[in-house]
Scaffold this active site. Structure first.
Site, PDB file in Angstrom:
ATOM      1  N   HIS A  88      48.083  43.748  36.224  1.00  0.00           N
ATOM      2  CA  HIS A  88      47.672  43.252  34.908  1.00  0.00           C
ATOM      3  C   HIS A  88      48.588  43.815  33.826  1.00  0.00           C
ATOM      4  CE1 HIS A  88      43.349  43.145  36.657  1.00  0.00           C
ATOM      5  NE2 HIS A  88      43.766  41.885  36.594  1.00  0.00           N
ATOM      6  N   LYS A 140      30.931  37.065  38.929  1.00  0.00           N
ATOM      7  CA  LYS A 140      31.349  38.411  39.346  1.00  0.00           C
ATOM      8  C   LYS A 140      30.393  39.453  38.778  1.00  0.00           C
ATOM      9  CE  LYS A 140      36.355  37.510  39.335  1.00  0.00           C
ATOM     10  NZ  LYS A 140      37.635  37.952  38.741  1.00  0.00           N
ATOM     11  N   ARG A 200      49.450  35.654  41.641  1.00  0.00           N
ATOM     12  CA  ARG A 200      49.860  36.557  42.712  1.00  0.00           C
ATOM     13  C   ARG A 200      50.183  35.806  43.988  1.00  0.00           C
ATOM     14  NH1 ARG A 200      44.763  39.872  43.567  1.00  0.00           N
ATOM     15  NH2 ARG A 200      43.994  37.783  43.223  1.00  0.00           N
ATOM     16  N   SER A 209      41.517  43.793  41.579  1.00  0.00           N
ATOM     17  CA  SER A 209      40.523  44.756  41.113  1.00  0.00           C
ATOM     18  C   SER A 209      39.436  44.991  42.150  1.00  0.00           C
ATOM     19  CB  SER A 209      39.907  44.279  39.795  1.00  0.00           C
ATOM     20  OG  SER A 209      40.877  44.254  38.777  1.00  0.00           O
TER      21      SER A 209
END
Length: 166
Positions: free
Chosen positions: A23, A47, A96, A134
């Site tokens: 990030h 989430k 990514r 994360s």
């Protein structure tokens, strides 16, 4: 008449739970591309987060303080609404993997339908960050693994302390 959206202002949104070096690489690179970069810390209803939104905002402010043109704000609701409210024309996203590309492509098309005035710009992750997420870092923290290659020291300390308290 509403203020025009600036193509020199970008917003990078995410949950950032926690913010990792991937990030931070997008933030560093984005801050060099735009006059102003706003990091929008949001809530994703799909989430569950370890850190509160206030904790995430403070951690990101701490690790991005070196960038004079980066601001950090919490937001609720749709990312495109936050981008428009900020007066930005660009929604910055990091990619990514191929699965990220599929998800982000779909999201960018939906965002374009929701607000045709907002463009999505993608930055590819550097190879050393392409596997970092994360959620994986939270798992490593819970299992006592080494996080030094993935997190800035203040974030690593906060994550370690948060996991120890659970």
């Amino acid at each position: 008449m509403p203020n025009p959206l600036s193509p020199r202002v970008a917003v990078y949104t995410g949950t950032f739970d926690p913010i990792h070096l991937g990030h931070l690489d997008v933030i560093r690179r984005g801050s060099g591309l735009f006059d102003r970069l706003i990091v929008g810390v949001g809530i994703n209803p799909d989430k569950s987060t370890l850190f509160s939104i206030e904790e995430r905002v403070e951690l990101i402010r701490e690790v991005t303080a070196q960038y004079g043109n980066v601001e950090v704000e919490a937001f609720h609701g749709l990312a495109v609404q936050f981008v428009r409210k900020a007066g930005a024309r660009i929604l910055l996203r990091g990619l990514r993997t191929l699965s990220d590309m599929e998800y982000e492509f779909t999201m960018s098309l939906m965002n374009l339908h929701l607000d045709p005035g907002i463009e999505t710009v993608f930055l590819m992750a550097k190879e050393e960050f392409s596997h970092v997420s994360s959620s994986l870092l939270r798992q490593i923290a819970v299992l006592g693994g080494d996080l030094s290659k993935f997190l800035a020291e203040p974030v690593r300390d906060a994550l370690t302390n948060k996991v120890a308290k659970k």
